[in-house]
Design a protein around this motif. Structure first.
Motif, PDB file in Angstrom:
ATOM      1  N   GLN A 171       0.608  -1.395  -0.016  1.00 65.45           N
ATOM      2  CA  GLN A 171      -0.086  -0.053   0.196  1.00 65.45           C
ATOM      3  C   GLN A 171       0.691   1.059   0.113  1.00 65.45           C
ATOM      4  O   GLN A 171       2.136   1.058   0.002  1.00 65.45           O
ATOM      5  CB  GLN A 171      -0.763  -0.130   1.519  1.00 65.45           C
ATOM      6  N   ILE A 172       0.214   2.490  -0.745  1.00 70.34           N
ATOM      7  CA  ILE A 172       1.545   3.996  -0.838  1.00 70.34           C
ATOM      8  C   ILE A 172       1.056   4.313   1.028  1.00 70.34           C
ATOM      9  O   ILE A 172       0.189   4.462   1.486  1.00 70.34           O
ATOM     10  CB  ILE A 172       0.886   4.538  -1.269  1.00 70.34           C
ATOM     11  N   ILE A 218       4.141  10.400 -10.779  1.00 68.81           N
ATOM     12  CA  ILE A 218       5.230   9.211  -9.753  1.00 68.81           C
ATOM     13  C   ILE A 218       6.204   9.043 -10.404  1.00 68.81           C
ATOM     14  O   ILE A 218       6.584   8.362 -10.980  1.00 68.81           O
ATOM     15  CB  ILE A 218       4.262   9.147  -8.818  1.00 68.81           C
ATOM     16  N   PHE A 219       7.272   8.480  -9.101  1.00 67.85           N
ATOM     17  CA  PHE A 219       7.908   7.511  -9.329  1.00 67.85           C
ATOM     18  C   PHE A 219       8.302   6.051  -8.244  1.00 67.85           C
ATOM     19  O   PHE A 219       7.329   6.775  -7.179  1.00 67.85           O
ATOM     20  CB  PHE A 219       9.375   8.094  -8.840  1.00 67.85           C
ATOM     21  N   THR A 220       7.999   5.040  -8.496  1.00 71.61           N
ATOM     22  CA  THR A 220       8.081   3.939  -7.242  1.00 71.61           C
ATOM     23  C   THR A 220       8.479   2.800  -8.242  1.00 71.61           C
ATOM     24  O   THR A 220       9.362   2.353  -9.617  1.00 71.61           O
ATOM     25  CB  THR A 220       5.657   3.497  -7.676  1.00 71.61           C
ATOM     26  N   ASN A 221       9.158   1.834  -7.401  1.00 74.45           N
ATOM     27  CA  ASN A 221       9.765   0.665  -8.023  1.00 74.45           C
ATOM     28  C   ASN A 221       8.876  -0.193  -8.548  1.00 74.45           C
ATOM     29  O   ASN A 221       9.090  -1.681  -8.454  1.00 74.45           O
ATOM     30  CB  ASN A 221      11.173   0.081  -6.708  1.00 74.45           C
ATOM     31  N   ASN A 222       7.359  -0.129  -7.821  1.00 76.34           N
ATOM     32  CA  ASN A 222       6.369  -1.351  -8.000  1.00 76.34           C
ATOM     33  C   ASN A 222       5.220  -0.881  -8.541  1.00 76.34           C
ATOM     34  O   ASN A 222       4.380   0.204  -8.541  1.00 76.34           O
ATOM     35  CB  ASN A 222       6.344  -1.371  -6.916  1.00 76.34           C
ATOM     36  N   GLN A 242      -2.404   1.935  -7.714  1.00 75.63           N
ATOM     37  CA  GLN A 242      -3.183   2.831  -6.748  1.00 75.63           C
ATOM     38  C   GLN A 242      -2.767   4.222  -6.642  1.00 75.63           C
ATOM     39  O   GLN A 242      -4.046   5.270  -6.817  1.00 75.63           O
ATOM     40  CB  GLN A 242      -2.309   2.735  -5.884  1.00 75.63           C
ATOM     41  N   ALA A 243      -1.724   5.035  -7.548  1.00 74.71           N
ATOM     42  CA  ALA A 243      -1.543   5.954  -7.114  1.00 74.71           C
ATOM     43  C   ALA A 243      -2.792   6.886  -8.849  1.00 74.71           C
ATOM     44  O   ALA A 243      -3.116   8.223  -7.827  1.00 74.71           O
ATOM     45  CB  ALA A 243      -0.113   6.448  -7.706  1.00 74.71           C
ATOM     46  N   ALA A 244      -2.857   5.743  -9.533  1.00 72.26           N
ATOM     47  CA  ALA A 244      -4.066   7.097 -10.169  1.00 72.26           C
ATOM     48  C   ALA A 244      -5.202   6.191  -9.766  1.00 72.26           C
ATOM     49  O   ALA A 244      -5.959   7.816 -10.532  1.00 72.26           O
ATOM     50  CB  ALA A 244      -3.952   5.437 -11.831  1.00 72.26           C
ATOM     51  N   LYS A 245      -5.637   6.020  -8.442  1.00 69.70           N
ATOM     52  CA  LYS A 245      -7.327   6.246  -8.414  1.00 69.70           C
ATOM     53  C   LYS A 245      -6.838   7.966  -7.405  1.00 69.70           C
ATOM     54  O   LYS A 245      -7.970   8.040  -6.893  1.00 69.70           O
ATOM     55  CB  LYS A 245      -7.426   5.752  -7.036  1.00 69.70           C
TER      56      LYS A 245
END
Ligand SMILES: Cc1cc2nc3c(=O)[nH]c(=O)nc-3n(C[C@H](O)[C@H](O)[C@H](O)COP(=O)(O)OP(=O)(O)OC[C@H]3O[C@@H](n4cnc5c(N)ncnc54)[C@H](O)[C@@H]3O)c2cc1C
Length: 317
Positions: free
Chosen positions: A14-15, A35-39, A45-48
């Motif tokens: 989870q973020i 955004i930046f993430t390694n997953n 999730q961030a799109a929501k």
């Protein structure tokens, strides 16, 4: 309108709360969000919450935090995104990473902020100074990119994205890394990290000895809180350093901070005075913690904490 780039940390798939707050703040400010993430699942999730582009680097070197690797790939992602405002939660990791990113990119940087005001590309942030004795309003000048690290628990969260996001996979190859993380040994605590917690019950030397620290667990459990500590009890070896709140521990900003048997030394206040409501329990009516407390209870922790636990249990059941 500002273009935002948000660095997202996650735990248990989870973020983290701080990231959600920043996504919501950026969305409310009306900007485009990368955004930046390694997953990849985290990007979805961030799109929501309003992110429309996700820079994802799944290289195994990035599974654990490596400053050199992260600095290289995050700087590249920021450049590609064309962002003018870079936001991250003011976590231990971000406070290590982003000064490096700012130096590499030669851009402005403000950490540990408690307020942020957007005005197009202009930004004003507020940050405590001198262990919380005063605060400064900071404006960026001569910097096309502004990097801001915000304390968690300062901003509301709203889910307003349409759920679709364009994923840009970033490759990473740097065989000449100067340090390599071989292993990460995680602490045994399953509790939410102090910096993310909405409620904290903290104990100090007033609890007299290590085994009495357990008195705080039922109260924390009833409230869904995380347990913290003063440095005095960490130095005494009662609890691990990960639980220390203060200048040389963690900076926290929960909605509710209950200080049990803590005197309120300036170095402790430096880490928790941003809490929205502070409740202090101390047998000494002149303890400095009462000057910061929203509610003060002059009394013995050994009597008050079990009573409070019982009352909260009844009220919340
Ligand atoms: C460079 C530096 C960095 C530091 N960084 C930190 C930091 O990050 N975090 C931190 O916490 N400290 C830090 N300190 C230490 C700080 O100065 C204090 O020594 C420490 O916070 C005191 O911890 P305490 O409040 O638990 O203990 P004390 O100051 O000993 O206070 C114990 C309190 O418990 C009360 N009490 C006693 N018995 C009872 C009872 N039965 N019921 C209710 N109340 C009772 C007493 O009245 C007293 O107010 C730092 C110090 C320095 C010099």
């Amino acid at each position: 309108m500002a273009k935002f780039f948000i660095f997202l940390e996650h735990a248990d798939g989870q973020i983290k709360r701080g990231g959600l707050e920043l996504l919501s703040a950026a969305k409310n400010a009306g900007g485009e969000i990368s955004i930046f993430t390694n997953n990849e699942a985290i990007a979805e999730q961030a799109a929501k919450y309003g992110a429309t582009t996700g820079y994802v680097c799944k290289n195994s070197t990035l599974e654990n935090y490596n400053p050199e690797a992260y600095c290289s790939v995050v700087s590249e992602a920021i450049s590609k995104s064309g962002a003018s405002v870079v936001l991250a939660s003011s976590s231990m990791l971000a406070r290590d990473l982003f000064p490096r990113v700012a130096a590499k990119m030669n851009v402005g940087f403000a950490s540990d902020c408690t307020e942020i005001k957007f005005n197009g590309d202009n930004l004003l942030v507020r940050k405590p100074l001198y262990a919380g004795k005063c605060s400064a309003t900071v404006q960026f000048s001569n910097s096309n990119i502004k990097i801001v690290l915000m304390r968690a628990n300062q901003l509301p969260i709203s889910q307003t994205g349409n759920g679709s996001i364009k994923i840009e996979n970033l490759s990473f190859s740097k065989p000449d890394l100067k340090t390599v993380v071989k292993e990460v040994v995680r602490g045994t605590s399953k509790k939410l990290d102090l910096t993310e917690a909405n409620i904290i019950v903290s104990g100090g030397r007033g609890l007299k000895e290590a085994k009495n620290f357990e008195l705080l667990n039922p109260l924390a459990e009833v409230l869904g809180a995380t347990v913290g500590a003063s440095r005095a009890v960490v130095d005494a070896g009662w609890v691990p350093h990960g639980m220390q709140v203060g200048q040389t521990g963690k900076t926290v900003a929960p909605s509710l901070y209950i200080a049990c048997g803590i005197s309120g030394a300036i170095q402790h206040l430096a880490g928790m005075s941003g809490s929205k409501v502070i409740v202090a329990i101390n047998s000494d009516a002149s303890a400095p913690i009462f000057q910061k407390a929203t509610y003060g209870i002059v009394g013995d922790v050994f009597e008050i904490v079990p009573k409070l636990t019982e009352e909260f249990r009844k009220a919340l059941s």
